[in-house]
Design a protein around this motif. Sequence first.
Motif, PDB file in Angstrom:
ATOM      1  N   ARG A 164      29.142  34.789  43.911  1.00 33.14           N
ATOM      2  CA  ARG A 164      29.758  34.783  45.066  1.00 33.14           C
ATOM      3  C   ARG A 164      29.349  33.378  45.781  1.00 33.14           C
ATOM      4  O   ARG A 164      28.248  33.451  46.241  1.00 33.14           O
ATOM      5  CB  ARG A 164      29.595  35.943  45.683  1.00 33.14           C
ATOM      6  N   CYS A 166      30.815  30.116  48.556  1.00 35.00           N
ATOM      7  CA  CYS A 166      31.786  28.917  49.024  1.00 35.00           C
ATOM      8  C   CYS A 166      31.370  27.580  48.135  1.00 35.00           C
ATOM      9  O   CYS A 166      30.285  26.887  48.551  1.00 35.00           O
ATOM     10  CB  CYS A 166      31.475  28.698  50.541  1.00 35.00           C
ATOM     11  N   THR A 172      35.572  24.212  53.810  1.00 33.49           N
ATOM     12  CA  THR A 172      34.442  24.764  54.714  1.00 33.49           C
ATOM     13  C   THR A 172      34.747  23.661  55.995  1.00 33.49           C
ATOM     14  O   THR A 172      34.789  24.407  57.151  1.00 33.49           O
ATOM     15  CB  THR A 172      33.099  24.857  54.126  1.00 33.49           C
ATOM     16  N   ARG A 271      36.769  32.316  55.298  1.00 29.83           N
ATOM     17  CA  ARG A 271      36.129  31.048  54.372  1.00 29.83           C
ATOM     18  C   ARG A 271      36.827  31.449  53.084  1.00 29.83           C
ATOM     19  O   ARG A 271      37.166  32.463  52.538  1.00 29.83           O
ATOM     20  CB  ARG A 271      34.613  31.442  54.113  1.00 29.83           C
ATOM     21  N   VAL A 273      36.319  31.782  49.448  1.00 30.01           N
ATOM     22  CA  VAL A 273      35.181  32.462  48.598  1.00 30.01           C
ATOM     23  C   VAL A 273      35.676  32.624  47.100  1.00 30.01           C
ATOM     24  O   VAL A 273      36.598  32.974  46.713  1.00 30.01           O
ATOM     25  CB  VAL A 273      34.865  33.795  49.210  1.00 30.01           C
ATOM     26  N   THR A 275      34.381  34.317  43.529  1.00 24.49           N
ATOM     27  CA  THR A 275      33.836  35.424  43.086  1.00 24.49           C
ATOM     28  C   THR A 275      33.899  35.775  41.810  1.00 24.49           C
ATOM     29  O   THR A 275      34.920  35.214  41.105  1.00 24.49           O
ATOM     30  CB  THR A 275      34.181  36.649  44.018  1.00 24.49           C
ATOM     31  N   GLN A 300      39.025  34.860  52.413  1.00 24.78           N
ATOM     32  CA  GLN A 300      38.223  36.009  52.892  1.00 24.78           C
ATOM     33  C   GLN A 300      38.004  36.029  54.485  1.00 24.78           C
ATOM     34  O   GLN A 300      37.342  35.082  54.766  1.00 24.78           O
ATOM     35  CB  GLN A 300      37.226  36.367  52.099  1.00 24.78           C
ATOM     36  N   ILE A 302      34.999  37.340  56.776  1.00 25.90           N
ATOM     37  CA  ILE A 302      33.881  37.603  56.537  1.00 25.90           C
ATOM     38  C   ILE A 302      33.027  38.078  57.764  1.00 25.90           C
ATOM     39  O   ILE A 302      33.261  37.729  58.686  1.00 25.90           O
ATOM     40  CB  ILE A 302      32.976  36.767  55.749  1.00 25.90           C
ATOM     41  N   ASP A 306      27.305  38.511  56.762  1.00 29.48           N
ATOM     42  CA  ASP A 306      27.413  37.839  55.320  1.00 29.48           C
ATOM     43  C   ASP A 306      26.433  36.532  55.149  1.00 29.48           C
ATOM     44  O   ASP A 306      26.582  35.912  56.197  1.00 29.48           O
ATOM     45  CB  ASP A 306      28.743  37.587  55.253  1.00 29.48           C
ATOM     46  N   LEU A 308      27.460  34.020  53.758  1.00 26.86           N
ATOM     47  CA  LEU A 308      28.331  32.775  53.964  1.00 26.86           C
ATOM     48  C   LEU A 308      28.829  32.575  55.290  1.00 26.86           C
ATOM     49  O   LEU A 308      29.621  31.630  55.540  1.00 26.86           O
ATOM     50  CB  LEU A 308      29.689  33.128  53.016  1.00 26.86           C
TER      51      LEU A 308
END
Length: 356
Positions: A164, A166, A172, A271, A273, A275, A300, A302, A306, A308
């Motif tokens: 998982r 970024c 970002t 963000r 993400v 996965t 997602q 978050i 988290d 991230l």
Amino acid sequence: MDNANYGNEIDLELALQKAEGGESIDHTIVVPKQPPRLFRRGSSDISDTTYEEDEVMDLVTILCQSKAANIMVEAINSNPRGDGQPVISFIKEALKGGLHVVSANKTPLAHCDEINFQEVYWELQELAAQYGVKYMHESAVMDGVPIFSLWKNTMPHAKLTSIRGCLNSTTTMIITRMEGKLEIGGIGGSSFQVALDICKEMGIVEADESLDIDGYDAAVKLRALLVVLSASDEANRVILPTMDEIPKESIRSLKREDIKEAYANGKKKYRLVATANLIEEESNSNDTPTKRWEAAVRLQLIEPSDPLYNLTGADASVQLSTDVLGPVTVVSTNPTLKDTAYGLFSDIIRVAAEAK
């Protein structure tokens, strides 16, 4: 401006002359770089001098035949939507000729030969083993952050169960620009288009911007991680998704209003993400259960807890979970080309150390 320092570059013609004459490739082929044109990542428009594919292949062949060098460092831009050429051919030629290869290219790691149904990465590693050389690629994902060496050297016999992270710095950065100062109402936040234009001026957007903002680059990096970090032996090999089988979500539709509303509702952030989760399915026979990777790249929301959550600017991060250890989170903070260069350098050092 006449006295500006643009750094150095390799004089390919001089390198060819030395190789053809059986001379060693040394520091004399490094010359002052000419004033560069505007650089855009993902483009071949890096300097005023360009070389045809056959010229580069000729150099690789001559270096192999003359033994004038023992390591090829490869950092050529390639289109991940393409067939991985000419980079894959360059690497194969070098390995077959007895050259170690150090590469910053993610495409050979993620590309699957659909004709032979074989992962190109493992084909290259088999070639390297056959000819007694190394193929290393630390800078292929996350700009030289030691993900691959971390896995190989410090997590022996661990089996990967999920990834998982970024993995695309550009998205970002765009979202961070759109956020502005969220803690005081999103002051200074840009629209998506303005944020994208700023990132283009910074030179961090791929020539084909859709690779970044529509999730393709993150999916390529995710698949590259799955290929390399999954078991390579036949008994434990799992089914990997193709690039077409990885759902990819775009950030094009994200608006400042969405970002502000999410932050107001529990200080959440958006963000992009990537996965992947290892799924074990029951078998209809007495064979071992089928294992497959289920992967996706999605926008997602978050929570503040988290790992991230605090990524900003060009930060990137990946979290690895295993059957015996984890999750282990690795973060790259505002990486530059220097980070990529160090990843290449670290691979060169490892090749030299293992060759002793």
